[in-house]
Design a protein around this motif. Structure first.
Motif, PDB file in Angstrom:
ATOM      1  N   SER A  16     -21.873  32.664 -30.288  1.00  0.00           N
ATOM      2  CA  SER A  16     -23.005  33.575 -30.020  1.00  0.00           C
ATOM      3  C   SER A  16     -23.248  34.463 -30.126  1.00  0.00           C
ATOM      4  O   SER A  16     -22.464  35.146 -31.108  1.00  0.00           O
ATOM      5  N   ILE A  17     -24.192  34.978 -29.780  1.00  0.00           N
ATOM      6  CA  ILE A  17     -24.224  36.634 -29.661  1.00  0.00           C
ATOM      7  C   ILE A  17     -23.990  37.275 -28.526  1.00  0.00           C
ATOM      8  O   ILE A  17     -24.663  36.525 -27.975  1.00  0.00           O
ATOM      9  N   GLY A  18     -23.283  38.392 -29.053  1.00  0.00           N
ATOM     10  CA  GLY A  18     -23.253  39.683 -27.550  1.00  0.00           C
ATOM     11  C   GLY A  18     -23.842  40.869 -27.371  1.00  0.00           C
ATOM     12  O   GLY A  18     -24.491  41.083 -28.385  1.00  0.00           O
ATOM     13  N   SER A  56     -24.256  41.239 -22.163  1.00  0.00           N
ATOM     14  CA  SER A  56     -24.087  39.508 -21.604  1.00  0.00           C
ATOM     15  C   SER A  56     -24.458  38.712 -22.843  1.00  0.00           C
ATOM     16  O   SER A  56     -23.843  39.329 -24.087  1.00  0.00           O
ATOM     17  N   GLU A  57     -24.084  37.458 -23.205  1.00  0.00           N
ATOM     18  CA  GLU A  57     -24.140  37.061 -24.623  1.00  0.00           C
ATOM     19  C   GLU A  57     -24.624  35.319 -24.304  1.00  0.00           C
ATOM     20  O   GLU A  57     -25.590  35.214 -23.302  1.00  0.00           O
ATOM     21  N   ILE A  98     -31.533  36.625 -26.426  1.00  0.00           N
ATOM     22  CA  ILE A  98     -30.899  38.095 -27.264  1.00  0.00           C
ATOM     23  C   ILE A  98     -31.981  38.074 -27.433  1.00  0.00           C
ATOM     24  O   ILE A  98     -32.448  39.536 -27.361  1.00  0.00           O
ATOM     25  N   LEU A 104     -17.112  36.293 -21.282  1.00  0.00           N
ATOM     26  CA  LEU A 104     -17.569  36.322 -22.328  1.00  0.00           C
ATOM     27  C   LEU A 104     -17.176  37.356 -23.814  1.00  0.00           C
ATOM     28  O   LEU A 104     -17.043  38.965 -23.897  1.00  0.00           O
ATOM     29  N   ALA A 146     -18.217  37.647 -26.908  1.00  0.00           N
ATOM     30  CA  ALA A 146     -18.662  38.298 -28.084  1.00  0.00           C
ATOM     31  C   ALA A 146     -19.426  39.088 -26.803  1.00  0.00           C
ATOM     32  O   ALA A 146     -19.923  40.618 -27.350  1.00  0.00           O
ATOM     33  N   GLY A 147     -19.924  39.561 -25.767  1.00  0.00           N
ATOM     34  CA  GLY A 147     -20.618  39.810 -25.049  1.00  0.00           C
ATOM     35  C   GLY A 147     -19.076  41.878 -24.920  1.00  0.00           C
ATOM     36  O   GLY A 147     -19.805  42.499 -24.788  1.00  0.00           O
TER      37      GLY A 147
END
Length: 382
Positions: free
Chosen positions: A144-146, A160-161, A167, A233, A235-236
């Motif tokens: 995922s992307i954080g 968040s992520e 995002i 989370l 990545a976040g």
């Protein structure tokens, strides 16, 4: 390759310019404001750039065997010229004299005391009092992307992520003034989020779980991130830790006013894509002199209220109970005009407490602002 010519040229460089060159080498991407007596001076390419942005005179000075461009302004005019550089999208390294020139023989010791960037600033003339000055940090992981959003001027810190679409919606809603991400992901960032943001890249080693966890735990002086509700989370968390690292890299070490980390819950809000936000003209418009929705509904009487309204517009609620609570408060104010008048009067006595408290924490508050803070605190006492 070092040649005899370059060695000869370096030998002819004055001690002051040798000092300047060694400091400039550490901040190659920033405009270096070099304090010399009562002036901040810029040299070479920085001087050419500063003269165009600031409208100040560009001259030349003899530096050994060559003439180098020079442009400067009085040190007391920093608050006038610094905002212009930052608003032009420049990173600005402020290099001050670290010892008394009268008590020193030879070259005065100098060093960078602050690195001001579009997303990391305290100066009131750089900041828009009606909107946050968010630094966003994005981390691309395999799953995922954080993302984290940090406003050093108010102490707000959110994270968040999710997938690239989610995002992207957050970046569009929070409109950060600067976005930081790992160096190897420049193409990926542009592919997912476009090239409209002011960006800066950090080395990839900053974006590791262990480093970020340690950074956050040390900053908040806790043994676990469970109390913030963000420990799941990964990545976040990495994005949040990298944001704190960036503050340290820009010489912002007094950041204890950043006292909490909030999770942005995707399921709690209505999410609009960038096309919807643009077409609804919520905050901005492609048309010149157009009236946005925010301008129409913003009747706030305090900077904090204006920023909160902007946040609510960016993150519309989905929970019907929460929506009803807001409506009940509005109805109460309408139904009880005496209370409404009292609250309005009290709010008008309150200055921007969020940013004043941040200035206290960082030691950047002026005597006049201390009075504003005192009056504000008195106004909120029941």
């Amino acid at each position: 390759m070092v040649t005899k010519t370059s060695i000869k040229k370096k030998k002819k460089e004055t001690p002051l310019m040798r000092q300047y060159s060694s400091i400039k080498a550490k901040y190659p991407s920033a405009v270096l404001l070099f304090r010399v007596g009562d002036f901040y001076e810029t040299f070479g390419k920085d001087a050419i750039k500063a003269s165009k942005i600031l409208g100040i005179t560009l001259t030349k000075r003899s530096n050994g065997s060559s003439n180098e461009e020079l442009a400067g302004f009085p040190h007391h005019a920093l608050d006038t010229y610094l905002p212009k550089l930052v608003r032009a999208g420049e990173r600005v390294a402020i290099c001050d004299q670290l010892e008394d020139s009268k008590a020193t023989k030879g070259i005065v010791k100098r060093g960078v005391t602050e690195l001001v960037t579009p997303g990391v600033a305290y100066n009131d003339k750089v900041l828009d009092h009606k909107s946050n000055n968010f630094l966003a940090c994005v981390h691309f992981s395999s799953k995922s992307i954080g993302v984290s959003f940090l406003d050093i001027s108010t102490g707000e810190f959110l994270m968040s992520e999710g997938n690239s679409e989610y995002i992207g919606k957050l970046l569009q809603s929070f409109t950060p003034n600067e976005v930081v991400f790992q160096k190897q992901c420049q193409r990926k960032f542009i592919e997912f989020f476009g090239d409209k943001f002011y960006t800066f890249t950090l080395e990839d080693w900053v974006f590791t779980s262990e480093f970020s966890q340690e950074k956050l735990l040390k900053h908040f002086d806790v043994n676990s991130l469970k109390g913030f509700g963000v420990d799941d989370l990964e990545a976040g968390v990495i994005a949040a830790g990298a944001a704190l690292h960036y503050l340290a890299e820009t010489h912002h070490h007094q950041v204890k006013h950043i006292a909490n980390l909030h999770r942005i819950e995707e399921e709690h809000h209505v999410w609009m894509d960038r096309f919807t936000i643009r077409n609804l003209e919520l905050y901005a418009s492609s048309e010149e002199n157009a009236v946005t929705l925010l301008k129409v509904i913003d009747k706030t009487i305090s900077p904090m209220g204006a920023r909160l309204l902007r946040r609510w517009l960016a993150l519309p609620l989905k929970d019907i109970e929460q929506i009803k609570k807001r409506q009940d408060i509005v109805k109460y104010l309408i139904d009880t005009p005496d209370f409404y008048e009292l609250v309005t009067y009290q709010i008008k006595q309150i200055s921007d407490i969020e940013r004043l408290v941040s200035k206290v924490a960082t030691g950047k508050i002026h005597p006049r602002e201390v009075i504003f803070l005192k009056n504000s605190l008195q106004a909120i006492i029941p």
